[in-house]
Design a protein around this motif. Structure first.
Motif, PDB file in Angstrom:
ATOM      1  N   THR A  51      74.863   5.427  60.957  1.00  0.00           N
ATOM      2  CA  THR A  51      74.936   4.472  59.852  1.00  0.00           C
ATOM      3  C   THR A  51      76.187   3.610  59.911  1.00  0.00           C
ATOM      4  OG1 THR A  51      73.718   6.021  58.455  1.00  0.00           O
ATOM      5  CG2 THR A  51      74.901   4.242  57.339  1.00  0.00           C
ATOM      6  N   THR A  52      77.341   4.212  60.182  1.00  0.00           N
ATOM      7  CA  THR A  52      78.613   3.509  60.046  1.00  0.00           C
ATOM      8  C   THR A  52      79.231   3.081  61.369  1.00  0.00           C
ATOM      9  OG1 THR A  52      79.862   5.587  60.095  1.00  0.00           O
ATOM     10  CG2 THR A  52      79.106   4.813  57.954  1.00  0.00           C
ATOM     11  N   GLY A  53      78.691   3.565  62.474  1.00  0.00           N
ATOM     12  CA  GLY A  53      79.367   3.345  63.740  1.00  0.00           C
ATOM     13  C   GLY A  53      78.694   2.338  64.644  1.00  0.00           C
ATOM     14  N   GLY A  80      71.180  -4.524  73.465  1.00  0.00           N
ATOM     15  CA  GLY A  80      70.461  -3.746  72.473  1.00  0.00           C
ATOM     16  C   GLY A  80      69.840  -4.621  71.413  1.00  0.00           C
ATOM     17  N   ALA A  81      69.263  -3.979  70.410  1.00  0.00           N
ATOM     18  CA  ALA A  81      68.542  -4.686  69.365  1.00  0.00           C
ATOM     19  C   ALA A  81      69.462  -5.563  68.517  1.00  0.00           C
ATOM     20  CB  ALA A  81      67.804  -3.692  68.481  1.00  0.00           C
ATOM     21  N   ILE A  82      70.691  -5.098  68.285  1.00  0.00           N
ATOM     22  CA  ILE A  82      71.713  -5.883  67.577  1.00  0.00           C
ATOM     23  C   ILE A  82      73.040  -5.659  68.284  1.00  0.00           C
ATOM     24  CG2 ILE A  82      70.528  -5.834  65.341  1.00  0.00           C
ATOM     25  CD1 ILE A  82      72.446  -3.594  64.492  1.00  0.00           C
ATOM     26  N   PRO A  83      74.029  -6.517  68.055  1.00  0.00           N
ATOM     27  CA  PRO A  83      75.287  -6.397  68.800  1.00  0.00           C
ATOM     28  C   PRO A  83      75.982  -5.042  68.666  1.00  0.00           C
ATOM     29  CG  PRO A  83      75.159  -8.556  67.785  1.00  0.00           C
ATOM     30  CD  PRO A  83      73.968  -7.786  67.282  1.00  0.00           C
ATOM     31  N   LYS A  84      75.865  -4.372  67.530  1.00  0.00           N
ATOM     32  CA  LYS A  84      76.537  -3.086  67.340  1.00  0.00           C
ATOM     33  C   LYS A  84      75.833  -1.930  68.034  1.00  0.00           C
ATOM     34  CE  LYS A  84      77.961  -1.721  63.399  1.00  0.00           C
ATOM     35  NZ  LYS A  84      78.028  -1.359  61.958  1.00  0.00           N
ATOM     36  N   LYS A  85      74.589  -2.150  68.476  1.00  0.00           N
ATOM     37  CA  LYS A  85      73.772  -1.052  68.975  1.00  0.00           C
ATOM     38  C   LYS A  85      73.406  -1.263  70.436  1.00  0.00           C
ATOM     39  CE  LYS A  85      73.422   0.955  64.854  1.00  0.00           C
ATOM     40  NZ  LYS A  85      73.929   2.307  64.563  1.00  0.00           N
ATOM     41  N   ALA A  86      74.414  -1.471  71.268  1.00  0.00           N
ATOM     42  CA  ALA A  86      74.152  -1.708  72.688  1.00  0.00           C
ATOM     43  C   ALA A  86      73.818  -0.408  73.417  1.00  0.00           C
ATOM     44  CB  ALA A  86      75.358  -2.370  73.345  1.00  0.00           C
ATOM     45  N   ASN A  87      73.015  -0.562  74.456  1.00  0.00           N
ATOM     46  CA  ASN A  87      72.676   0.513  75.393  1.00  0.00           C
ATOM     47  C   ASN A  87      73.225   0.134  76.762  1.00  0.00           C
ATOM     48  OD1 ASN A  87      70.446   1.748  73.521  1.00  0.00           O
ATOM     49  ND2 ASN A  87      69.915  -0.411  73.704  1.00  0.00           N
ATOM     50  N   ALA A 105      70.419   9.940  78.068  1.00  0.00           N
ATOM     51  CA  ALA A 105      71.271  10.587  77.063  1.00  0.00           C
ATOM     52  C   ALA A 105      71.566   9.571  75.979  1.00  0.00           C
ATOM     53  CB  ALA A 105      72.571  11.099  77.683  1.00  0.00           C
ATOM     54  N   HIS A 106      71.735  10.043  74.753  1.00  0.00           N
ATOM     55  CA  HIS A 106      72.071   9.109  73.677  1.00  0.00           C
ATOM     56  C   HIS A 106      73.558   9.182  73.352  1.00  0.00           C
ATOM     57  CE1 HIS A 106      72.371  12.046  70.284  1.00  0.00           C
ATOM     58  NE2 HIS A 106      71.414  12.697  70.911  1.00  0.00           N
ATOM     59  N   ILE A 107      74.114   8.049  72.941  1.00  0.00           N
ATOM     60  CA  ILE A 107      75.556   7.952  72.693  1.00  0.00           C
ATOM     61  C   ILE A 107      75.878   7.707  71.222  1.00  0.00           C
ATOM     62  CG2 ILE A 107      76.311   7.364  75.021  1.00  0.00           C
ATOM     63  CD1 ILE A 107      76.033   4.398  74.323  1.00  0.00           C
ATOM     64  N   ASP A 108      74.867   7.700  70.371  1.00  0.00           N
ATOM     65  CA  ASP A 108      75.136   7.716  68.933  1.00  0.00           C
ATOM     66  C   ASP A 108      75.256   9.169  68.477  1.00  0.00           C
ATOM     67  OD1 ASP A 108      72.261   8.079  69.363  1.00  0.00           O
ATOM     68  OD2 ASP A 108      72.115   8.078  67.185  1.00  0.00           O
ATOM     69  N   VAL A 109      75.802   9.360  67.284  1.00  0.00           N
ATOM     70  CA  VAL A 109      75.992  10.716  66.767  1.00  0.00           C
ATOM     71  C   VAL A 109      75.625  10.762  65.288  1.00  0.00           C
ATOM     72  CG1 VAL A 109      77.825  11.322  68.402  1.00  0.00           C
ATOM     73  CG2 VAL A 109      78.433  10.278  66.196  1.00  0.00           C
ATOM     74  N   GLU A 172      69.435   7.424  68.607  1.00  0.00           N
ATOM     75  CA  GLU A 172      68.502   8.546  68.694  1.00  0.00           C
ATOM     76  C   GLU A 172      68.513   9.353  67.411  1.00  0.00           C
ATOM     77  OE1 GLU A 172      67.278  12.717  69.386  1.00  0.00           O
ATOM     78  OE2 GLU A 172      69.246  11.980  68.791  1.00  0.00           O
ATOM     79  N   GLU A 173      69.697   9.501  66.813  1.00  0.00           N
ATOM     80  CA  GLU A 173      69.817  10.371  65.647  1.00  0.00           C
ATOM     81  C   GLU A 173      69.088   9.823  64.423  1.00  0.00           C
ATOM     82  OE1 GLU A 173      70.671  13.213  65.861  1.00  0.00           O
ATOM     83  OE2 GLU A 173      72.206  13.485  67.384  1.00  0.00           O
ATOM     84  N   GLY A 174      69.042   8.523  64.291  1.00  0.00           N
ATOM     85  CA  GLY A 174      68.404   7.966  63.105  1.00  0.00           C
ATOM     86  C   GLY A 174      67.120   7.231  63.371  1.00  0.00           C
ATOM     87  N   GLY A 175      66.819   6.993  64.651  1.00  0.00           N
ATOM     88  CA  GLY A 175      65.621   6.238  64.965  1.00  0.00           C
ATOM     89  C   GLY A 175      65.700   4.835  64.398  1.00  0.00           C
ATOM     90  N   GLY A 176      64.633   4.389  63.804  1.00  0.00           N
ATOM     91  CA  GLY A 176      64.645   3.084  63.162  1.00  0.00           C
ATOM     92  C   GLY A 176      64.520   1.940  64.142  1.00  0.00           C
TER      93      GLY A 176
END
Length: 471
Positions: A51-53, A80-87, A105-109, A172-176
């Motif tokens: 949510t915040t990262g 990624g889908a938006i600038p804050k959510k790059a892969n 592997a996912h890099i969100d937490v 990965e943790e929140g999907g969406g």
């Protein structure tokens, strides 16, 4: 499927009896361990909460390391889908004799609040034989290992018989809408298209200090969230009435807490309990055998013995968040809770929602499905003999006598999406954790330092085994 699982179980058993053993070094050389630790530290210390990262700094730092190691820009993708959510996706070219392997592997937490932890959750802290930090186990350890090992393959000049693709993904943790795997499949399928994928979801288990089993995840529950909501006209708190939104919700949650979904096994979990019975040395052994055969009485005793066994044997739903009220001196006009369900693949969303409505048993409490559409359960990945054989060979090399056991993970992973897209996915890490100290998503998340470095060695050998040309 059942017959195939039986054949594979027999294969593993015969393999163990073959006496293959090797007194090998269980970790990589110090220089490789140091690189993996440095990458791990960089990743953990980026606040990439759902949510915040943001995951973008991790992807950008990983790309910089790859370029410094000699990977060309053309083989590295950051987006990624938006600038804050790059892969990050990087391709290491092989001979092309076979389709690629996707190393995922996912890099969100999961979010972590400093006041809840005894240490700063976004610092990698090593103490008392553990690495602490949010994501230290889920899933930045594997992300760091994939990257460090790929750089090492490049340094060695290793020429695999297929391309190796590492994808480090967001949400990965929140999907969406910003989930990295879903976004890549929809927009850049060519970057991650592969014969099969190795992912999180399968770890090693330690019980009473002993390495018990190395799990190979071939199936998983799917995740559904429901909102329990009560709306009320409210009023002045000096004029209380029985019709209180919070009381309605509290009653519903109390009944939910006392409810359990039916116990059952499927093809994957029946095979799992059969294999667990074969290595169990406690009085539970007989009940594990009977559970594999479908005994309901045995299932009840096995489920009561362990939260993990309980979650393997049934769909579960649990309240995870609350909201309600709008003023200290007013009757609540709204009371609501999120209920997070981890659903067996054979149970439908409609079945779960209907069960919740029956449990709530209050027409003032509305049970709403969250999300634009109901998720779809995924099918198990086929149990490939090459993956099983390689996993068992490397496991035996590092931990003689420890079996590889196919399993269904109780939670959910991005393997849900890759399997649906036609990419068989296997959760395996070689990172061993204590059964009684699983802290993923919780306070003071940690893994053993030794387990991190052994996981690095395990995955290094496993990928090489699955991509080394045969003559």
């Amino acid at each position: 499927m059942q017959t195939k699982l039986h054949r594979i179980s027999q294969f593993i058993f015969v393999f163990l009896l073959s006496g293959f053993a090797c007194n090998a070094q269980t970790t990589r050389p110090d220089s490789e361990k140091q690189l993996a630790r440095e990458i791990y530290k960089e990743m953990v210390e980026v606040q990439s909460g759902f949510t915040t990262g943001t995951t973008t700094p991790i992807a950008e730092k990983a790309a910089a390391r790859l370029k410094a190691a000699g990977f060309p820009d053309a083989d590295i993708f950051v987006g990624g889908a938006i600038p804050k959510k790059a892969n990050l996706v990087v391709r290491y070219h092989g001979t092309g004799a076979h389709k690629p392997i996707l190393l995922l592997a996912h890099i969100d937490v999961v979010e972590a609040k400093r006041e809840d932890w005894s240490i700063d959750p976004f610092q990698l802290i090593e103490k008392d034989g553990y690495f602490y930090g949010r994501g230290s186990g889920d899933d930045k350890a594997q992300a760091a290992i994939w990257l460090a090992n790929l750089i090492q393959y490049k340094k060695e000049g290793f020429k695999p018989d297929r391309d190796l693709i590492v994808a480090l993904t967001a949400d990965e943790e929140g999907g969406g809408p910003y989930n990295g795997v879903d976004w890549l499949l929809a927009n850049h399928r060519d970057l991650i298209d592969s014969e099969f994928s190795l992912n999180e979801g399968g770890w090693g288990e330690i019980v009473n200090g002993k390495h018990l089993a190395n799990y190979l995840q071939v199936a998983e529950k799917y995740v559904v969230n429901f909102r329990l909501e009560v709306r009320n006209r409210g009023g002045h708190s000096s004029l209380p009435v029985k019709d209180n939104a919070i009381y309605h919700l509290a009653g519903a949650l109390q009944r939910l807490g006392e409810f359990s979904f039916p116990l059952k096994t499927n093809e994957v979990t029946a095979a799992y309990f059969k294999r667990m019975a074969a290595i169990d040395s406690t009085p539970l052994k007989i009940d594990l055998e009977k559970t594999a055969s479908g005994s309901h009485d045995a299932m009840q005793r096995v489920a009561a013995s362990s939260p993990a066994y309980n979650a393997t044997l049934r769909t579960t739903c649990v309240a995870t968040m609350l909201e309600g009220g709008h003023a200290l001196n007013a009757l609540p006009q709204l009371a609501a809770a999120n209920v997070n369900c981890r659903v067996l693949p054979e149970d439908s969303v409609e079945f779960v929602q209907s069960a919740l409505k029956n449990v709530v048993a209050d027409d003032q409490v509305v049970v709403k499905l969250l999300g634009e559409r109901a998720p779809e359960p995924g099918q198990p990945s086929p149990l490939r003999p090459d993956v099983l054989s390689a996993a068992q060979t490397v496991t035996e090399k590092l931990w003689p006598g420890v079996p590889v056991i196919p399993t269904m993970v109780m939670g959910g992973t991005d393997g849900r999406s890759t399997r649906k897209a036609g990419i068989p996915t296997y959760g395996i890490q070689g990172i061993f954790i204590d059964r009684d100290d699983v802290r993923f998503h919780g306070r003071d998340e940690r893994i053993f330092v030794q387990s991190f470095y052994e996981g690095q060695a395990f995955l290094y050998d496993l990928v090489k085994s699955l991509s080394t040309p045969t003559h």
